[in-house]
Design a protein around this motif. Structure first.
Motif, PDB file in Angstrom:
ATOM      1  N   ALA A 155      -8.878   8.037   7.753  1.00 20.68           N
ATOM      2  CA  ALA A 155     -10.132   8.376   7.070  1.00 20.68           C
ATOM      3  C   ALA A 155      -9.908   9.452   6.007  1.00 20.68           C
ATOM      4  O   ALA A 155      -9.252  10.455   6.244  1.00 20.68           O
ATOM      5  N   GLY A 156     -10.432   9.204   4.805  1.00 20.63           N
ATOM      6  CA  GLY A 156     -10.353  10.168   3.714  1.00 20.63           C
ATOM      7  C   GLY A 156      -9.085  10.118   2.892  1.00 20.63           C
ATOM      8  O   GLY A 156      -8.976  10.797   1.876  1.00 20.63           O
ATOM      9  N   VAL A 157      -8.117   9.317   3.289  1.00 19.59           N
ATOM     10  CA  VAL A 157      -6.845   9.221   2.570  1.00 19.59           C
ATOM     11  C   VAL A 157      -7.031   8.353   1.324  1.00 19.59           C
ATOM     12  O   VAL A 157      -7.692   7.321   1.367  1.00 19.59           O
ATOM     13  N   LEU A 158      -6.437   8.769   0.210  1.00 26.95           N
ATOM     14  CA  LEU A 158      -6.478   7.999  -1.037  1.00 26.95           C
ATOM     15  C   LEU A 158      -5.248   7.105  -1.086  1.00 26.95           C
ATOM     16  O   LEU A 158      -4.115   7.583  -0.982  1.00 26.95           O
TER      17      LEU A 158
ATOM     18  N   VAL B  69       0.850  -1.186   0.000  1.00 28.31           N
ATOM     19  CA  VAL B  69       0.000   0.000   0.000  1.00 28.31           C
ATOM     20  C   VAL B  69       0.888   1.239   0.000  1.00 28.31           C
ATOM     21  O   VAL B  69       1.853   1.313   0.766  1.00 28.31           O
ATOM     22  N   THR B  70       0.559   2.211  -0.857  1.00 28.02           N
ATOM     23  CA  THR B  70       1.259   3.491  -0.901  1.00 28.02           C
ATOM     24  C   THR B  70       0.243   4.618  -0.921  1.00 28.02           C
ATOM     25  O   THR B  70      -0.928   4.403  -1.212  1.00 28.02           O
ATOM     26  N   LEU B  71       0.698   5.822  -0.630  1.00 30.21           N
ATOM     27  CA  LEU B  71      -0.159   6.995  -0.748  1.00 30.21           C
ATOM     28  C   LEU B  71      -0.330   7.331  -2.216  1.00 30.21           C
ATOM     29  O   LEU B  71       0.639   7.324  -2.981  1.00 30.21           O
ATOM     30  N   ALA B  72      -1.546   7.636  -2.633  1.00 28.94           N
ATOM     31  CA  ALA B  72      -1.800   7.959  -4.031  1.00 28.94           C
ATOM     32  C   ALA B  72      -1.382   9.382  -4.366  1.00 28.94           C
ATOM     33  O   ALA B  72      -0.892   9.647  -5.461  1.00 28.94           O
TER      34      ALA B  72
END
Length: 98
Positions: free
Chosen positions: A86-89, A58-61
């Motif tokens: 919460a709310g993170v893509l 998993v990585t930050l988009a």
């Protein structure tokens, strides 16, 4: 189709997955937005693509700066658990091996 040569490492530099010694059966890539948290600051995301023979990365988009951090993410068969995100893509990569 077999994929070879993928390798992942943990923060200490140890190899956590090495496909030069195993066959990858499928690779699934998804972008998901973390839903609202429950009472224990955890969000649950249903992901039926995750099986008992999966490895998940998993990585930050949308990492806009170096100080932005990835929330804690754990996986089990059929789901992701995200703590305080919460709310993170997120970009989710699911590798299923044989």
């Amino acid at each position: 189709m077999a994929y070879y040569g993928a390798r992942t490492r943990n923060a200490q530099g140890g190899v956590t997955l090495d496909t030069s010694v195993m066959t990858i059966r499928s690779i699934v890539t998804k972008q998901v937005t973390v839903p609202p948290v429950t009472s224990d600051f955890t969000s649950f995301i249903s992901m039926p693509e995750i099986t008992s023979t999966s490895f998940v990365c998993v990585t930050l988009a949308n990492q806009t700066n170096e100080e932005q951090t990835l929330p804690s993410v754990f996986w089990s068969t059929g789901q992701l658990r995200v703590r305080r995100g919460a709310g993170v893509l997120l970009n989710v990569f699911i590798l299923t091996y044989q």
